[in-house]
Design an enzyme around this catalytic site. Sequence first.
Site, PDB file in Angstrom:
ATOM      1  N   GLU A  33      32.910  -7.957  18.838  1.00  0.00           N
ATOM      2  CA  GLU A  33      31.984  -6.609  18.325  1.00  0.00           C
ATOM      3  C   GLU A  33      31.956  -5.680  19.719  1.00  0.00           C
ATOM      4  O   GLU A  33      31.736  -6.125  20.656  1.00  0.00           O
ATOM      5  CB  GLU A  33      30.602  -7.028  18.096  1.00  0.00           C
ATOM      6  CG  GLU A  33      29.603  -5.863  18.068  1.00  0.00           C
ATOM      7  CD  GLU A  33      29.914  -4.886  17.133  1.00  0.00           C
ATOM      8  OE1 GLU A  33      30.034  -3.481  17.307  1.00  0.00           O
ATOM      9  OE2 GLU A  33      30.182  -5.180  15.769  1.00  0.00           O
ATOM     10  N   LYS A  36      27.009  -3.423  19.222  1.00  0.00           N
ATOM     11  CA  LYS A  36      25.752  -4.504  19.352  1.00  0.00           C
ATOM     12  C   LYS A  36      25.869  -5.327  17.802  1.00  0.00           C
ATOM     13  O   LYS A  36      26.106  -4.683  16.977  1.00  0.00           O
ATOM     14  CB  LYS A  36      24.261  -4.055  19.364  1.00  0.00           C
ATOM     15  CG  LYS A  36      24.007  -3.277  20.795  1.00  0.00           C
ATOM     16  CD  LYS A  36      22.743  -2.629  20.588  1.00  0.00           C
ATOM     17  CE  LYS A  36      22.239  -1.865  21.926  1.00  0.00           C
ATOM     18  NZ  LYS A  36      20.912  -1.306  21.880  1.00  0.00           N
ATOM     19  N   GLY A  39      25.233  -3.944  13.697  1.00  0.00           N
ATOM     20  CA  GLY A  39      25.948  -3.097  13.029  1.00  0.00           C
ATOM     21  C   GLY A  39      25.193  -1.851  12.734  1.00  0.00           C
ATOM     22  O   GLY A  39      23.969  -1.633  13.114  1.00  0.00           O
ATOM     23  N   THR A  40      25.603  -0.898  11.885  1.00  0.00           N
ATOM     24  CA  THR A  40      24.898   0.107  11.467  1.00  0.00           C
ATOM     25  C   THR A  40      23.496  -0.123  10.860  1.00  0.00           C
ATOM     26  O   THR A  40      22.508   0.481  10.912  1.00  0.00           O
ATOM     27  CB  THR A  40      25.869   1.203  10.731  1.00  0.00           C
ATOM     28  OG1 THR A  40      26.952   1.538  11.365  1.00  0.00           O
ATOM     29  CG2 THR A  40      25.036   2.140   9.945  1.00  0.00           C
ATOM     30  N   LYS A  50      13.908   2.295   7.244  1.00  0.00           N
ATOM     31  CA  LYS A  50      12.830   1.740   6.377  1.00  0.00           C
ATOM     32  C   LYS A  50      11.744   1.675   7.334  1.00  0.00           C
ATOM     33  O   LYS A  50      10.592   1.817   6.630  1.00  0.00           O
ATOM     34  CB  LYS A  50      13.325   0.419   5.660  1.00  0.00           C
ATOM     35  CG  LYS A  50      14.640   0.510   5.013  1.00  0.00           C
ATOM     36  CD  LYS A  50      14.444   1.710   3.798  1.00  0.00           C
ATOM     37  CE  LYS A  50      15.936   1.677   3.277  1.00  0.00           C
ATOM     38  NZ  LYS A  50      16.871   2.304   4.167  1.00  0.00           N
ATOM     39  N   GLY A 190      23.097  14.518  -2.112  1.00  0.00           N
ATOM     40  CA  GLY A 190      21.767  13.950  -2.745  1.00  0.00           C
ATOM     41  C   GLY A 190      22.003  12.684  -3.470  1.00  0.00           C
ATOM     42  O   GLY A 190      21.512  12.149  -4.310  1.00  0.00           O
ATOM     43  N   ARG A 281      30.168   7.996   3.460  1.00  0.00           N
ATOM     44  CA  ARG A 281      30.454   7.369   4.673  1.00  0.00           C
ATOM     45  C   ARG A 281      32.167   7.066   4.795  1.00  0.00           C
ATOM     46  O   ARG A 281      32.716   6.922   3.456  1.00  0.00           O
ATOM     47  CB  ARG A 281      29.859   6.161   4.832  1.00  0.00           C
ATOM     48  CG  ARG A 281      28.436   6.435   5.055  1.00  0.00           C
ATOM     49  CD  ARG A 281      27.620   5.120   5.526  1.00  0.00           C
ATOM     50  NE  ARG A 281      28.040   4.506   6.777  1.00  0.00           N
ATOM     51  CZ  ARG A 281      27.584   4.737   7.911  1.00  0.00           C
ATOM     52  NH1 ARG A 281      26.524   5.585   8.051  1.00  0.00           N
ATOM     53  NH2 ARG A 281      27.955   4.266   8.983  1.00  0.00           N
ATOM     54  N   ASP A 323      32.326  -2.286   4.500  1.00  0.00           N
ATOM     55  CA  ASP A 323      32.679  -1.275   4.086  1.00  0.00           C
ATOM     56  C   ASP A 323      34.223  -0.668   4.179  1.00  0.00           C
ATOM     57  O   ASP A 323      34.685   0.594   3.891  1.00  0.00           O
ATOM     58  CB  ASP A 323      31.636  -0.138   4.976  1.00  0.00           C
ATOM     59  CG  ASP A 323      30.273   0.132   4.979  1.00  0.00           C
ATOM     60  OD1 ASP A 323      29.965  -0.695   3.926  1.00  0.00           O
ATOM     61  OD2 ASP A 323      29.451   0.812   5.659  1.00  0.00           O
ATOM     62  N   HIS A 457      -0.527  -9.728 -15.176  1.00  0.00           N
ATOM     63  CA  HIS A 457      -1.413  -8.552 -15.361  1.00  0.00           C
ATOM     64  C   HIS A 457      -2.560  -8.322 -14.490  1.00  0.00           C
ATOM     65  O   HIS A 457      -3.210  -9.513 -14.275  1.00  0.00           O
ATOM     66  CB  HIS A 457      -1.864  -8.607 -16.866  1.00  0.00           C
ATOM     67  CG  HIS A 457      -3.119  -7.489 -17.202  1.00  0.00           C
ATOM     68  ND1 HIS A 457      -2.502  -6.410 -17.393  1.00  0.00           N
ATOM     69  CD2 HIS A 457      -4.346  -7.656 -17.128  1.00  0.00           C
ATOM     70  CE1 HIS A 457      -3.619  -5.497 -17.926  1.00  0.00           C
ATOM     71  NE2 HIS A 457      -4.590  -6.301 -17.427  1.00  0.00           N
TER      72      HIS A 457
END
Length: 479
Positions: A33, A36, A39-40, A50, A190, A281, A323, A457
């Site tokens: 690596e 770090k 990763g992303t 988040k 979007g 990306r 990716d 419920h």
Amino acid sequence: MNSPDVIVIGGGTGGYSTALRAAALGLDVVLVERDKVGGTCLHRGCIPSKAMLHAAELVDGIAEARERWGVKATLDTVDWPALVATRDDIVARNHKGVEAHLAHAGVRVVRGSARLTGPRSVRVEGGHGEPGVDGESGVYDLSARRGLVLATGSRPRTLPGLAPDGRRVVTSDDALFAPGLPASVLVLGGGAIGVEYASFHRSLGADVTLVEAADRIVPLEDADVSRHLTRGLKKRGIDVRAGSRLLDAEALDDGVRARVRTARGETLTVEAERLLVAVGRAPVTDGLDVAAAGLTTDERGFVVPADWDRLETAVPGVHVVGDLLPPPSLGLAHASFAEGLLVAETLAGVPSAPVDYAAVARVTYSSPQTAAVGLSEDEARARGHEVRINSMPLTAVAKGMVHGQGGMVKVVTEAGGGRVLGVHLVGPHVSEMIAESQLIVGWDAEPSDVARHVHPHPTLSEAVGEVFLTLAGRGLHQQ
């Protein structure tokens, strides 16, 4: 020492999950690596974004408390440095956790840039190694006995003539790290990333314009999901411009000025303090020299597996995760995690089921959120299915009224009571509701299978239960 069983290049979600699982199965693993581990996703994407979106939710909650519930709460200001410190602490603790897991598992980590020198051989330069990896002057030559795993990830795509500067023009990698809170933001794109950042900045008080070239936002999701999400974002004051394209943009001293061709063919001029480019990306292979291993990339830069069931390339023993994979891989961290497990088990000779991408959930963490798994209505029809659709607004259940954000549940099934093809949710906290539907789609369940199970419920999830009851002919609140 320099001939481990497995070499993994890239320490993001796909890479470190491969390394951890391979080590757990008794293989000797080296992980390379250059930045770090994590990763992303951990350092620039999923986790920090988040964390910030949670802060945005708290800000929205204060406004709701005052305006809807009579709780006389007020918001003085957002302490940006304190917000950043909390975000960074969460990232740092997760980073230490990943490092600790790798160390405990016996994975040896080499820091530096990797270049392939053969089908299973790698030269690493410019870094340092953990104990047990030999090298001289920061150069390490490694050769894998069983397999080489490519997990080098992706980077944000940019637009010609619109170079990011980290302040006025930013990408999703640096948007959260730009200085301070802008008063206005123009978001190009979007999809999930663009929508999330538009939502975040709006919650913290910015004027937001969201531009998407396709005829609707989140264009890969069901059309009804897009419609409900658009309604929710517009209700919050976000100017959503679908079917629109950027004509040009220029950097100003204090922001940007852009011209946009709208869906009606009009030219709209937008001035904003910050422009966020979120147009997708691109896979990262620069400097890797994939040709030295006998590999090629497609026209988009992806490394295409010859065997999708094993994620193995045309070069035996060379696998790809994350990716770097083209569709049907989804470019999602949790899909990369599953890919890592598959490849590690394949290299260890352990039977492992291929990744079922149709049963991988997709989530947009905006306000309102979206979550989906399986086929949209249009996709199901395009594949020749005769379908039955049932949907229900979240406000049809008591908990949905409590939250007051609208939203819906939509289920796509085969006609005649056949298997569930897709489940689509919009509304508050639906990211925490989708796992059930992932099992439903992944296990080829039919509505009658789901209808047997009682949903608690009052919860938002009982709207999911009611839709399946109706599809099974047992609904009480729908025809």
